[in-house]
Design an enzyme around this catalytic site. Sequence first.
Site, PDB file in Angstrom:
ATOM      1  N   THR A  99      42.388  38.537  33.637  1.00  0.00           N
ATOM      2  CA  THR A  99      43.661  37.806  33.656  1.00  0.00           C
ATOM      3  C   THR A  99      44.060  37.333  35.049  1.00  0.00           C
ATOM      4  O   THR A  99      44.935  36.476  35.179  1.00  0.00           O
ATOM      5  CB  THR A  99      44.773  38.687  33.073  1.00  0.00           C
ATOM      6  OG1 THR A  99      44.634  40.030  33.581  1.00  0.00           O
ATOM      7  CG2 THR A  99      44.684  38.737  31.560  1.00  0.00           C
ATOM      8  N   GLU A 100      43.446  37.905  36.085  1.00  0.00           N
ATOM      9  CA  GLU A 100      43.674  37.444  37.459  1.00  0.00           C
ATOM     10  C   GLU A 100      42.427  37.742  38.280  1.00  0.00           C
ATOM     11  O   GLU A 100      41.985  38.886  38.340  1.00  0.00           O
ATOM     12  CB  GLU A 100      44.863  38.164  38.110  1.00  0.00           C
ATOM     13  CG  GLU A 100      46.221  37.779  37.595  1.00  0.00           C
ATOM     14  CD  GLU A 100      47.348  38.410  38.416  1.00  0.00           C
ATOM     15  OE1 GLU A 100      47.051  39.214  39.326  1.00  0.00           O
ATOM     16  OE2 GLU A 100      48.514  38.106  38.156  1.00  0.00           O
ATOM     17  N   ASN A 101      41.892  36.709  38.920  1.00  0.00           N
ATOM     18  CA  ASN A 101      40.833  36.893  39.906  1.00  0.00           C
ATOM     19  C   ASN A 101      40.785  35.638  40.763  1.00  0.00           C
ATOM     20  O   ASN A 101      40.701  34.525  40.242  1.00  0.00           O
ATOM     21  CB  ASN A 101      39.474  37.136  39.236  1.00  0.00           C
ATOM     22  CG  ASN A 101      38.341  37.305  40.234  1.00  0.00           C
ATOM     23  OD1 ASN A 101      37.398  36.516  40.275  1.00  0.00           O
ATOM     24  ND2 ASN A 101      38.421  38.344  41.065  1.00  0.00           N
TER      25      ASN A 101
END
Length: 585
Positions: A413-415
């Site tokens: 979901t976040e990178n």
Amino acid sequence: MMLSHRFGRACHVLVLVLCLSAAEDFDWSANNHDSFYYGTFPNGFSWGAGSSAYQTEGAWDKDGKGLSIWDVFTHKKGKTFLNDTGDTSCEGYYKIKDDILLMKELNLNHYRFSISWPRIMPTGIRSDHVNEKGLKYYNVLIDELLENNITPIVTLYHWDLPQVLQEKYGGWQNISMINYFNDFANLCFERYGDRVKYWITFNNPWSVAVEGYETGEHAPGLKLGGTGAYRAAHHIIKAHAKVWHTYDSQWRSKQKGMVGISLSGDWGEPVDITNQKDIEAAERYVQFYIGWFATPIFHGDYPQVMKDFIGRKSAQQGSGTSRLPTFSSQEKSYIKATCDFLGVGHFTTRYITQKTFPSNRGTTYFSDRDIAELVDPRWPDPGSEWLYSVPWGFRRLLNFIKTQYGNPMMFITENGVSEKMMCTELCDNWRIQYYKDYINEMLKAIRDGVNVKGYTAWSLMDKFEWDEGYSERFGLYYVDFKNKNKPRYPKASVQFYKRIIKSNGFPNQREVENWKRKATETCSTSNQLLAAEEQRNTAANILRLIHDPLTSHMEMVTEVVVPTVCTLCILISAVFLMFLLRKRN
């Protein structure tokens, strides 16, 4: 993501200024740090990009929106870099169609965004007032995404708690937040659940708890050392479980959607793989981080190591009970297995070693862990002070989650990675390298059997970065914040990520190297367009300068920060004009 994740503040991180031999891999994740795997992702793998409401929407007081804790926090002097606020940020509230065109350019399969609680419930309390204009905004956004074949992945809480709930009840320190949050989630399911099939309850609750209620670096800015973070996290975990049960009992059979949570976590690698204390310290680091929330949600209770360490320290400090709250037997059963998919936010890695903090040295989350965080000075660090590029840690973390929690369905979901530079730079080769290496480690993890179904680049565009203001940029698209229209310009990483999406991975070495070359060529053209725009803005500033030398000069200093080389000559001319005007006067 991005997320300003200050957990790497200098006071908590030491630099490992010695030659470290490559640590041996854990049995479940044997790999060569330097190898690159050419291959593709499974059919149906979903590629996306993300954002959050406060960081991108702007329109902080428009169309009936209520105050959030971030509105109030950023309006206090000294809380953010240069006292920046998210009042206007990217003006995403007014740019739905424009921003979806950016997503179409990338060929995204999904877009992750958050709903601003105070935009649709100004006080945070449903019985007080529901703001139809706010509800309409998200209706339009969701419909536009679906019309363009982009799947919405919706986060319910990305840190912007209604200020009224903070003032009246103390925010997440108060158990009443559980029911208020459930009412908010239920309204979202009611209005949007016919079209939204992926719901995320909380984004990175670690930051909400630690930085909002322990260090005070984030809104609401409270410093409740040793207790505030644990109490906030306890209520957040219960709130997540209640929302999951609400969806499960009232909406799942009709809407056929899923409810998960997005947890952020760095990987912790032992400094000395042969030292049992370092191995235990590294696992403790991860358990105090992602395990703090994942273990209750998957297994029903906090990690045993957290209970042991915080309980022992509490007793040594004279407390009759642990500073870590407890779940009743009924609560454990209620919380356990309340996750249809796990969102994973990951950015970086630390080396970890054992370090005992005496119990008389104060009570904090950080001292409870009895560890020291270290970094290798050879790791690249192009932007945020806490964010080092260590791709192999990503694969390690994903395999850890697979082993600890029964290989749940996961979405990244976040990178992503930031840059922290004053000049405009669209040729972001370091971001290309970061995405290439981290996405490749995710591909290796999938080959290990990890159940990752999608990837979300963080972030779609530059945005407000919490306490760092606009000093850090995570975006694939550059946003000119000094221009009232907030135009977006593609960085080189747009073209590179677009080709990864089109090929569903990395077909072969020659093709991947060709992507990088073409991306760099494209960004040179974008740089020229941006430079031309800066020239026009600078020319407008000069005209104002001629009419009112003193006040216009003050405006120009704030609006034209550090221009590209193309505008330097115009600035020099402006200074010369000022000199002539003053001499004439």
